[in-house]
Write a protein that holds these residues in place. Structure first.
Motif, PDB file in Angstrom:
ATOM      1  N   SER A   1       0.806  -1.205   0.000  1.00  0.00           N
ATOM      2  CA  SER A   1       0.000   0.000   0.000  1.00  0.00           C
ATOM      3  C   SER A   1       0.845   1.263   0.000  1.00  0.00           C
ATOM      4  O   SER A   1       0.350   2.323  -0.323  1.00  0.00           O
TER       5      SER A   1
ATOM      6  N   TYR B   1      -4.777   6.128   3.288  1.00  0.00           N
ATOM      7  CA  TYR B   1      -5.113   6.161   4.723  1.00  0.00           C
ATOM      8  C   TYR B   1      -4.290   5.148   5.505  1.00  0.00           C
ATOM      9  O   TYR B   1      -3.821   5.421   6.613  1.00  0.00           O
ATOM     10  N   MET B   2      -4.116   3.962   4.932  1.00  0.00           N
ATOM     11  CA  MET B   2      -3.316   2.940   5.626  1.00  0.00           C
ATOM     12  C   MET B   2      -1.879   3.427   5.819  1.00  0.00           C
ATOM     13  O   MET B   2      -1.274   3.227   6.864  1.00  0.00           O
TER      14      MET B   2
ATOM     15  N   TYR C   1      -6.279   4.022  10.125  1.00  0.00           N
ATOM     16  CA  TYR C   1      -6.887   2.739   9.798  1.00  0.00           C
ATOM     17  C   TYR C   1      -8.427   2.796   9.838  1.00  0.00           C
ATOM     18  O   TYR C   1      -9.101   2.118   9.073  1.00  0.00           O
TER      19      TYR C   1
ATOM     20  N   ILE D   1      -7.768   4.192   0.096  1.00  0.00           N
ATOM     21  CA  ILE D   1      -7.585   3.311   1.270  1.00  0.00           C
ATOM     22  C   ILE D   1      -6.095   3.103   1.543  1.00  0.00           C
ATOM     23  O   ILE D   1      -5.635   3.187   2.690  1.00  0.00           O
ATOM     24  N   GLU D   2      -5.348   2.876   0.479  1.00  0.00           N
ATOM     25  CA  GLU D   2      -3.901   2.702   0.655  1.00  0.00           C
ATOM     26  C   GLU D   2      -3.289   3.949   1.288  1.00  0.00           C
ATOM     27  O   GLU D   2      -2.413   3.861   2.141  1.00  0.00           O
TER      28      GLU D   2
ATOM     29  N   GLU E   1     -13.892   3.721   4.290  1.00  0.00           N
ATOM     30  CA  GLU E   1     -13.845   3.823   2.826  1.00  0.00           C
ATOM     31  C   GLU E   1     -13.962   2.441   2.197  1.00  0.00           C
ATOM     32  O   GLU E   1     -14.604   2.269   1.169  1.00  0.00           O
ATOM     33  N   TYR E   2     -13.311   1.478   2.842  1.00  0.00           N
ATOM     34  CA  TYR E   2     -13.333   0.123   2.284  1.00  0.00           C
ATOM     35  C   TYR E   2     -14.767  -0.412   2.275  1.00  0.00           C
ATOM     36  O   TYR E   2     -15.226  -1.005   1.299  1.00  0.00           O
TER      37      TYR E   2
ATOM     38  N   VAL F   1      -6.839  -3.989   6.031  1.00  0.00           N
ATOM     39  CA  VAL F   1      -7.656  -2.986   6.721  1.00  0.00           C
ATOM     40  C   VAL F   1      -8.300  -3.612   7.972  1.00  0.00           C
ATOM     41  O   VAL F   1      -8.225  -3.039   9.066  1.00  0.00           O
TER      42      VAL F   1
ATOM     43  N   ALA G   1      -9.672   4.235   6.717  1.00  0.00           N
ATOM     44  CA  ALA G   1      -9.446   3.254   5.651  1.00  0.00           C
ATOM     45  C   ALA G   1     -10.580   2.236   5.664  1.00  0.00           C
ATOM     46  O   ALA G   1     -11.120   1.854   4.615  1.00  0.00           O
TER      47      ALA G   1
END
Ligand SMILES: [Zn+2]
Length: 900
Positions: A47, A123-124, A129, A120-121, A135-136, A156, A132
């Motif tokens: 990520s 945020y990770m 988290y 997401i990547e 969003e996921y 996640v 993320a």
């Protein structure tokens, strides 16, 4: 072909064949394989492509990862409107901008799953988290059949402590693959599918062949496929395959921070310079690339530079404050510096977001083992395996730890288990090959020792090894007031490669003669080495490590352990151990001479092989200094302080008052040493002038060491032996302490030989034998000259020769003759037995001599046996027959003594 080399892959299938059932038994019927080894780093590795804000780090320190992004929308550069643009921002470390750009597109509900993935990547990467996950959960509703997205979901959910949901994502992928495998056999899905199979514990070789290799075949420019291959190969210790893939990846993306990071890892063991170059380039591309920063911190930890490591970790914390590896490394540093409370807190933080993350304890343990703390390291690997019994890195590390702790039975059975479930791991493959070799070794036992040697070598000098070890134990254990956990395991390898596999898990490490792990010593036998060395000095050195490592419970800095071992070598025999020479002299006097408090770095990060060798010498001087200043008791005190976990700096500062005073006094000590080496010699370098007339130079600088050396070379080359002798004599007056095997004493001997002065030649060779560690040629010449001289010297000479080359029949013959002449039946018997094992031309006479030695040792029963064997070889050997008759007669008078 190297039997221990890496296993290679060859792609044979032309078509893409996805397994029909995507379960862990679909590739092979073997037991479930270990979990893909890079759960956390992997998360970052996959990520981390994506992140990057141009904001200063302060914005994101600690817990400030919350509100900052939402307001970034305005600052999204116009240019960042495509997926490629945003990826570029991530690669450059502009994480905040990348998140803002991706968020914009996600909010527009653009139908492209790359956008939520990038978001997401992002945020990770910055450790947000929870965002993320939100969003996921939105994205997966829309793009439920995306395998890359689902894989991201695994990370996640793990990082939000939701293991059941993480597992569910994997199950969903399995269902997708089972329902319509054809949909996922295209170039964009092969890599994530391969990643999935690895997570499920499939055979990595198969994954490579069916997924990654195929992806490359369909698109040679598929960088993700090259990266995935490299990452997987590295996790299996296969640097060769990794390097091949990375070469291709580097050609495609020379500035990609992840590719550069992986290249640094691939060169880790073999070429430090290249490793550092790649790591630097990775951080130049993206100074906020977390894996590279973590790796840089680990490199500092390897050199015991914990403050520098902490500084780098602070930078990581500013980017990704809850990164589990960051906190694992903090915990390891805390343990290594004796701060156990901090260690516990850091470990708790590391596990906060994913409380069954096996990478945390594995990472802590691995770093403890790197610092010889194998007991604690093994304990951490067990903890890691309690969280995930299939976690491959922990299993491999635990196997290595156990083997190094001498817990061989458990270690080998673990190796067997790993090998069965993971036929790829190169280090395990190599260990298995080695195990088969070790099974044929001979085991010799004595109180305190279990020695394993090649069967033939054991026959030839096994008894001598046992004697030397016994002497080391008698001398060093009381001297250091140590209480040892015994037996000590000593393994001596006749092939360097086997030594390397046992010691490092990999071929390589050619410069090492022996290694000590606390209870286990591994050593090269003289047969394994390209250079002459003395096995006695090697074992003495390593056994001294046993004593000091056990005394301090492995809590000592590297330099101190090495320094004591080299110091004790010299105590045992002045010709053993590193000695001063003009190069060392210059290094001792140089402005950058390392102070005591930084000596460990000289071992762990040497500039060159010479610097490494110098580190041994300088450390031995540090020990000499310590004993000089504070006595043997002071040294014991230092070791005792370290054993209770006191920090090195504190323990070192106690007696001198402060580290500054210590460093200052040590520097004065070594400078004195250097100046005392050859006070009347002038060590100024010669002018770099090819037309320099040395004779004229010497007229002005008669005591120039280098001038005289050059003049000596010229005289010897032109066979002007009379002049050469004068110069050699003068050089010895200038510096009598030359201890190199081919140094001035050897040269003088050669000159005297040419002049026909064999008395002087002999005297010079004797001087050489007292100083040099392995002067094979000189010693052989002594034995030629010494035939009618005092045979005590012959004994000594042949003993040194036997230390250098025990497998030589000429050496063992000399030794047996010398021992017979000096009535040393014990040595005579050992040497004659060695000769017998070396397939002699005339075994009957050796057996006869063995019978005579046995009589001197009062072992008539054995003597009789040797006589009979001698007669079996040569029935008309009258001397043997006579001796047998004598033995028979005496047997009638009194009972024969028992065999000893
Ligand atoms: Zn050593």
């Amino acid at each position: 072909m190297n039997e221990y080399q890496s296993i290679k892959f060859h792609m044979t299938d032309d078509t893409v064949k996805l397994p029909s059932r995507a379960t862990h038994v679909s590739f092979s019927q073997t037991a479930r394989l270990p979990m893909q080894p890079l759960p956390q780093p992997r998360l970052t590795a996959i990520s981390l492509f994506v992140f990057g804000w141009p904001l200063c780090l302060a914005y994101f320190s600690a817990n400030s990862t919350g509100m900052a992004y939402a307001n970034q929308t305005d600052s999204v550069p116009q240019a960042a409107s495509t997926v490629e643009d945003v990826k570029a921002l991530m690669q450059a470390g502009e994480y905040e901008q990348a998140i803002a750009a991706a968020k914009q597109q996600v909010d527009k509900r653009v139908w492209n799953e790359s956008w939520p993935r990038l978001l997401i990547e992002g945020y990770m990467t910055v450790g947000d988290y929870d965002r993320a996950r939100s969003e996921y959960e939105v994205a997966i509703e829309r793009f439920g059949d995306s395998i890359p997205l689902r894989l991201l979901g695994v990370d996640v959910y793990r990082m939000t402590n939701n293991a059941p949901q993480a597992e569910k994502q994997l199950d969903e992928i399995e269902t997708l693959l089972r329902q319509s495998p054809w949909r996922y056999s295209n170039r964009s899905n092969l890599v994530p599918v391969g990643e999935f199979y690895l997570m499920r514990g499939e055979d990595p070789k198969q994954v490579l062949k069916i997924c990654f290799d195929q992806a490359v075949k369909l698109d040679p420019k598929n960088i993700d496929a090259h990266v995935a291959t490299a990452r997987m190969a590295l996790s299996k210790n296969d640097a060769q395959v990794a390097a091949q893939s990375l070469d291709k990846a580097l050609a495609l993306a020379p500035k990609d921070p992840e590719v550069l990071y992986l290249a640094a890892k691939a060169w880790n063991e073999t070429e430090r310079g290249r490793k550092e170059g790649f790591l630097q380039r990775s951080l130049d591309s993206n100074p906020r690339f977390v894996p590279s920063l973590l790796y840089a911190a680990e490199t500092q930890m390897d050199s015991e530079r914990y403050d520098a490591a902490r500084e780098i970790l602070n930078r990581v914390e500013a980017i990704q404050s809850r990164n589990p590896i960051l906190w694992s490394l903090c915990a390891a540093i805390a343990h290594l510096t004796g701060d156990y409370e901090l260690e516990g807190n850091a470990r708790r933080t590391a596990l906060e977001r994913w409380n069954l993350n096996p990478a945390v304890d594995h990472t802590i343990g691995r770093h403890l083992s790197l610092h010889y703390r194998f007991e604690e390291g093994a304990e951490y690997q067990r903890r890691s395996l309690a969280m995930d019994p299939n976690y491959a890195p922990a299993r491999t590390q635990l196997a290595q730890d156990l083997l190094r702790l001498g817990k061989t039975e458990e270690g080998w059975s673990l190796v067997d288990g790993i090998r069965q479930s993971d036929p790829y791991d190169v280090s395990i493959y190599n260990l298995k090959q080695l195990q088969a070799k070790l099974a044929k070794f001979t085991t010799l036992e004595a109180p305190g020792f279990v020695v394993r040697m090649d069967a033939k070598e054991a026959e030839i000098y096994g008894d001598d090894v046992m004697l030397l070890l016994w002497q080391a134990r008698e001398t060093l254990v009381p001297k250091y007031r140590a209480e040892l956990q015994e037996p000590i395991f000593v393994e001596i390898f006749p092939r360097q490669q086997e030594f390397a596999i046992r010691t490092f898990g990999m071929p390589g490490g050619e410069g090492f003669l022996g290694v000590c792990f606390g209870r286990l010593i591994t050593a090269n036998s003289p047969a394994a080495l390209q250079v002459d060395s003395n096995w006695r000095s090697v074992l003495w050195h390593e056994y001294c490590h046993v004593v000091t490592l056990q005394k301090t419970k492995n809590k000592m800095p590297r330099w101190l352990s090495e320094g004591i071992s080299v110091y004790e070598e010299r105590q045992r025999d002045p010709s053993w151990g590193e000695q001063i020479n003009p190069t060392y002299r210059e290094m001792l006097l140089a402005d950058d001479m390392v102070p005591i408090s930084r000596l460990s770095g000289a071992f762990l990060n040497p500039k060159s092989p010479l610097h490494l060798q110098f580190a041994y010498f300088a450390s031995s001087l540090a020990v000499e200094f310590w004993i000089d200043r504070f006595g043997m008791q002071g040294l014991q005190k230092l070791l005792e302080d370290l054993s209770i976990g006191m920090r090195q700096e504190e323990a070192l500062a106690r007696l001198p008052g402060s580290l500054e005073i210590l460093d200052q006094e040590f520097l004065e000590f070594v400078r004195d040493k250097a100046k005392q080496m050859a006070p009347s010699a002038d060590f100024a370098p010669l002018p770099k002038d090819p037309s320099l007339d040395v004779q004229r130079w010497l007229a002005e600088h008669p005591n120039s060491y280098f001038g005289n050396r050059q003049a000596l070379e010229i005289s010897m080359k032109s066979k002007d032996w009379a002049s050469a002798r004068k110069i050699a004599d003068h050089l010895i007056t200038l510096w009598p302490g030359d201890s190199s095997n081919e140094g001035i004493y050897w040269k003088l001997a050669v000159i005297c030989r040419e002049l026909g002065d064999h008395d002087a030649e002999y005297d010079s060779l004797i001087e050489l034998s007292h100083r040099a560690s392995a002067p094979r040629e000189g010693l052989l010449r002594v034995t030629e000259l010494a035939k009618d001289r005092q045979s005590k010297m012959m004994v000594r000479t042949s003993e040194i020769l036997q230390g250098i080359d025990p497998m030589s029949d000429a050496v063992q013959e000399l030794r047996s003759l010398a021992a017979e002449q000096t009535y040393d039946p014990h040595t005579a018997r050992n040497a004659l037995r060695a000769l017998l094992a070396l397939d002699p031309i005339d075994p009957a006479s050796i057996l006869y001599r063995l019978a005579r030695a046995s009589i001197q040792l009062d072992d008539r029963k054995q003597a009789k046996r040797y006589c009979l064997q001698s007669l079996e070889e040569s029935p008309r050997f009258t001397d043997a027959l006579k001796l047998l008759l004598e033995l028979q007669d005496s047997a009638n008078d009194k009972p024969l003594p028992e065999n000893r």
